[in-house]
Scaffold this motif. Structure first.
Motif, PDB file in Angstrom:
ATOM      1  N   ALA A  90       0.814  -1.206   0.000  1.00 17.96           N
ATOM      2  CA  ALA A  90       0.000   0.000   0.000  1.00 17.96           C
ATOM      3  C   ALA A  90       0.853   1.263   0.000  1.00 17.96           C
ATOM      4  CB  ALA A  90      -0.926  -0.002   1.218  1.00 17.96           C
ATOM      5  N   GLN A  91       2.117   1.178   0.449  1.00 15.41           N
ATOM      6  CA  GLN A  91       2.976   2.355   0.467  1.00 15.41           C
ATOM      7  C   GLN A  91       3.335   2.816  -0.940  1.00 15.41           C
ATOM      8  OE1 GLN A  91       6.328   1.159   2.769  1.00 15.41           O
ATOM      9  NE2 GLN A  91       5.291   1.363   4.746  1.00 15.41           N
ATOM     10  N   ILE A  92       3.358   1.891  -1.900  1.00 19.78           N
ATOM     11  CA  ILE A  92       3.788   2.231  -3.253  1.00 19.78           C
ATOM     12  C   ILE A  92       2.776   3.124  -3.955  1.00 19.78           C
ATOM     13  CG2 ILE A  92       4.230   1.248  -5.542  1.00 19.78           C
ATOM     14  CD1 ILE A  92       6.519   0.944  -3.629  1.00 19.78           C
ATOM     15  N   LEU A 105       7.851  -3.965 -10.454  1.00 25.76           N
ATOM     16  CA  LEU A 105       8.574  -3.230 -11.483  1.00 25.76           C
ATOM     17  C   LEU A 105       8.329  -1.723 -11.411  1.00 25.76           C
ATOM     18  CD1 LEU A 105       8.169  -5.522 -14.630  1.00 25.76           C
ATOM     19  CD2 LEU A 105      10.268  -5.016 -13.381  1.00 25.76           C
ATOM     20  N   GLN A 106       7.124  -1.318 -11.057  1.00 28.06           N
ATOM     21  CA  GLN A 106       6.769   0.096 -11.106  1.00 28.06           C
ATOM     22  C   GLN A 106       7.689   0.991 -10.270  1.00 28.06           C
ATOM     23  OE1 GLN A 106       5.004   2.058  -8.568  1.00 28.06           O
ATOM     24  NE2 GLN A 106       5.097   3.860  -9.909  1.00 28.06           N
ATOM     25  N   PRO A 107       8.062   0.614  -9.028  1.00 24.25           N
ATOM     26  CA  PRO A 107       8.998   1.490  -8.289  1.00 24.25           C
ATOM     27  C   PRO A 107      10.369   1.597  -8.948  1.00 24.25           C
ATOM     28  CG  PRO A 107       7.850  -0.018  -6.797  1.00 24.25           C
ATOM     29  CD  PRO A 107       7.570  -0.494  -8.184  1.00 24.25           C
ATOM     30  N   LYS A 120      18.018  13.295  -5.147  1.00 24.25           N
ATOM     31  CA  LYS A 120      18.065  12.271  -4.126  1.00 24.25           C
ATOM     32  C   LYS A 120      16.661  12.020  -3.582  1.00 24.25           C
ATOM     33  CE  LYS A 120      22.489  11.996  -4.470  1.00 24.25           C
ATOM     34  NZ  LYS A 120      23.108  10.810  -5.115  1.00 24.25           N
ATOM     35  N   GLY A 121      16.267  10.755  -3.557  1.00 25.50           N
ATOM     36  CA  GLY A 121      14.945  10.402  -3.061  1.00 25.50           C
ATOM     37  C   GLY A 121      15.024   9.781  -1.680  1.00 25.50           C
ATOM     38  N   THR A 122      13.891   9.256  -1.257  1.00 25.94           N
ATOM     39  CA  THR A 122      13.803   8.636   0.073  1.00 25.94           C
ATOM     40  C   THR A 122      14.154   7.154   0.047  1.00 25.94           C
ATOM     41  OG1 THR A 122      11.456   8.107  -0.255  1.00 25.94           O
ATOM     42  CG2 THR A 122      11.989  10.274   0.706  1.00 25.94           C
ATOM     43  N   GLN A 123      14.390   6.595  -1.144  1.00 27.45           N
ATOM     44  CA  GLN A 123      14.669   5.163  -1.289  1.00 27.45           C
ATOM     45  C   GLN A 123      13.499   4.298  -0.812  1.00 27.45           C
ATOM     46  OE1 GLN A 123      17.543   3.876  -2.767  1.00 27.45           O
ATOM     47  NE2 GLN A 123      17.945   6.028  -3.253  1.00 27.45           N
ATOM     48  N   LEU A 124      12.293   4.882  -0.783  1.00 33.48           N
ATOM     49  CA  LEU A 124      11.132   4.132  -0.319  1.00 33.48           C
ATOM     50  C   LEU A 124      10.840   2.938  -1.223  1.00 33.48           C
ATOM     51  CD1 LEU A 124       8.594   3.740   1.430  1.00 33.48           C
ATOM     52  CD2 LEU A 124       7.407   5.328  -0.096  1.00 33.48           C
ATOM     53  N   GLY A 125      10.889   3.169  -2.557  1.00 37.79           N
ATOM     54  CA  GLY A 125      10.560   2.093  -3.482  1.00 37.79           C
ATOM     55  C   GLY A 125      11.512   0.918  -3.374  1.00 37.79           C
TER      56      GLY A 125
END
Length: 367
Positions: free
Chosen positions: A175-177, A267-269, A317-322
Motif C-alpha cells: 500500500a505504500q507504493i 517493477l513500477q517502483p 536524491k529520493g527517500t529510497q522508499l521504493g
C-alpha cells in the motif's frame, strides 16, 4: 434454534479403533503364552498355552476395550477408578469364560473355573496383571497420540497466525507504493497546469486510465508478467506525456514468460526511480529498457536506463522508499532466495536487477 452445525451428532461405535487395538492385544496374548510356557510351566505345550491365552485374553480385550470405547469413546479419557473396576470385573469374567472355552476347543477337562483353587487364583491374578499391563500400554499410547494431536493443532494455529501476519505486512508494504507514485504524478500535474493546460489535461487523462488499470491488480496477492508489463506500458505512456520526446522505452517480455506469476507492483517502483532520478534530471532525457528472463529456476527482471547514474551530482536524491519496500517484500515472501541489486552501467545510468524464484502458471491474468 440451533443450526445444523451446532446440533450434536451421535457417534457410532468406533469399530476401526477396536480392530487397530486388537493387533496389540494379539501380540500381548502371544507374549503371555510364551511367558506361561517357558517361565511358569517349565516347558508345557506352547500351542495349548497359546490357545488358552487367546481365549482368556481375547475375551478380556473385547470386554475392556469394548466397554471403554462404547462408554467413553475415542476422544475422552476413561476415569481411573471406574476403569479399574471394569478391568477387575472383565478379568474375572474372562478367566471363567475363557477357561471354559479353552476346555471345549481343546477337548480337555479343566478344573472348574469358579473353584477357589491355588491354580485358578493364580491364573486370575495373572489375567488381571496382563489386563493392567494392557491398560497402561493403551493409556500411554492414547496420551502420546493426544499430545501429538494437540501439538499438530498448535503448530497449525501458529502457522495460520504467521501467514496472517505476513499477509498484513505485505499489504502494508504494498500500500505504500500507490500513494508514493500518485503524489509524484500529481505534483507534476500541478506544475503543468500553470503553463501548459493542454498537456496537463492529457496527463490527467492518462493518469485516470493508469489508475483504472492498476488499482484492482495492485491489491491482488499475485499477478502475471504479462499484466505487470501492461501496467508498465501504461505507466511509461503516462511519463511520455509528461516528458515528451525526452523519454523512450523498450519492453522485452518473451512469450513463454507471459504467464509467470510474481507479486504485483515490483517493477513500477524501479521504473519510477529510473525516470525520476536518472532520466528526468538529464537535459536530453534518455532510454529505459525493461526485460524479463529465466535461468536455473530463477526469474530475473531488469530495469536499465542511460540516465545520470547513481553518484552524479545532478541526480535528485529520493527517500529510497521504493527500493526499500521491494527488498522488504522479497524478504517476507522468499527470504534469501530473492534479491534486488543496483549497479552502475559503464556507459552511464543504472541497472536494477531483481531476482526471485520462477513460478510458472498455465493461466494468464487479463487486465
Amino acid at each position: 434454534m440451533p443450526t445444523i452445525d451446532t446440533v450434536p451428532r451421535k457417534q457410532g461405535f468406533p469399530y476401526q479403533r477396536l480392530l487397530a487395538d486388537a493387533r496389540y492385544a494379539l501380540l500381548l496374548n502371544v507374549l503371555c503364552a510364551l511367558f506361561v510356557t517357558y517361565v511358569l510351566s517349565g516347558g508345557q505345550s506352547f500351542l495349548l498355552n497359546l490357545l488358552a491365552s487367546m481365549c482368556i485374553g481375547g475375551i478380556a480385550f473385547l470386554l475392556i476395550d469394548g466397554i471403554r470405547l462404547a462408554w467413553w469413546g475415542e476422544q475422552r479419557r476413561a476415569p481411573l477408578l471406574p476403569f479399574i473396576a471394569v478391568i477387575i470385573v472383565s478379568g474375572i469374567v474372562a478367566q471363567v469364560t475363557g477357561t471354559m472355552m479353552f476346555g471345549w476347543l481343546a477337548n480337555i477337562d479343566v478344573p472348574a473355573p469358579i473353584a477357589m483353587s491355588p491354580r485358578n487364583v493364580g491364573m486370575t491374578v495373572f489375567t488381571l496383571a496382563a489386563a493392567s499391563a494392557a491398560f497402561l500400554f493403551f493409556s500411554s499410547r492414547e496420551r502420546i497420540t493426544r499430545l501429538q494431536t494437540e501439538a499438530a493443532q498448535e503448530k497449525a494455529r501458529a502457522e495460520s497466525v504467521a501467514r496472517q501476519a505476513m499477509q498484513a505486512q505485505l499489504q502494508l508494504l504494498q500500500a505504500q507504493i500507490e500513494p508514493h507514485m500518485l503524489f509524484n504524478t500529481l505534483a507534476n500535474l500541478q506544475g503543468l497546469i500553470s503553463f501548459d493546460p493542454d498537456r496537463a489535461q492529457l496527463l490527467l487523462d492518462q493518469l485516470i486510465q493508469y489508475l483504472r488499470a492498476t488499482l484492482s491488480s495492485s491489491r491482488m496477492e499475485a499477478t502475471t508478467l504479462e499484466q505487470e508489463f501492461k501496467l508498465m506500458q501504461a505507466y511509461l505512456g503516462l511519463m511520455v506525456v509528461r516528458m515528451g520526446a525526452r523519454l523512450n522505452y523498450t519492453l522485452d517480455l518473451p512469450d513463454d514468460l507471459r504467464s509467470a506469476r510474481l507479486p504485483p507492483m515490483l517493477l513500477q517502483p524501479l521504473v519510477e526511480n529510473a525516470i525520476q532520478h536518472g532520466l528526468e534530471p538529464k537535459i536530453e532525457g534518455g532510454h529505459i529498457t525493461v526485460q524479463a528472463s529465466v535461468d536455473g529456476g530463477q526469474l530475473t527482471l531488469t530495469v536499465m536506463d542511460d540516465g545520470l547514474g547513481l553518484d552524479h551530482p545532478g541526480q535528485t536524491k529520493g527517500t529510497q522508499l521504493g527500493v526499500t519496500n521491494i527488498r522488504e517484500r522479497l524478504q517476507v515472501m522468499h527470504g534469501d532466495s530473492a534479491r534486488l541489486t543496483l549497479n552502475p552501467n559503464d556507459a552511464g545510468g543504472v541497472t536494477a536487477r531483481l531476482t526471485l524464484p520462477f513460478q510458472p502458471s498455465t493461466t494468464t491474468t487479463t487486465p
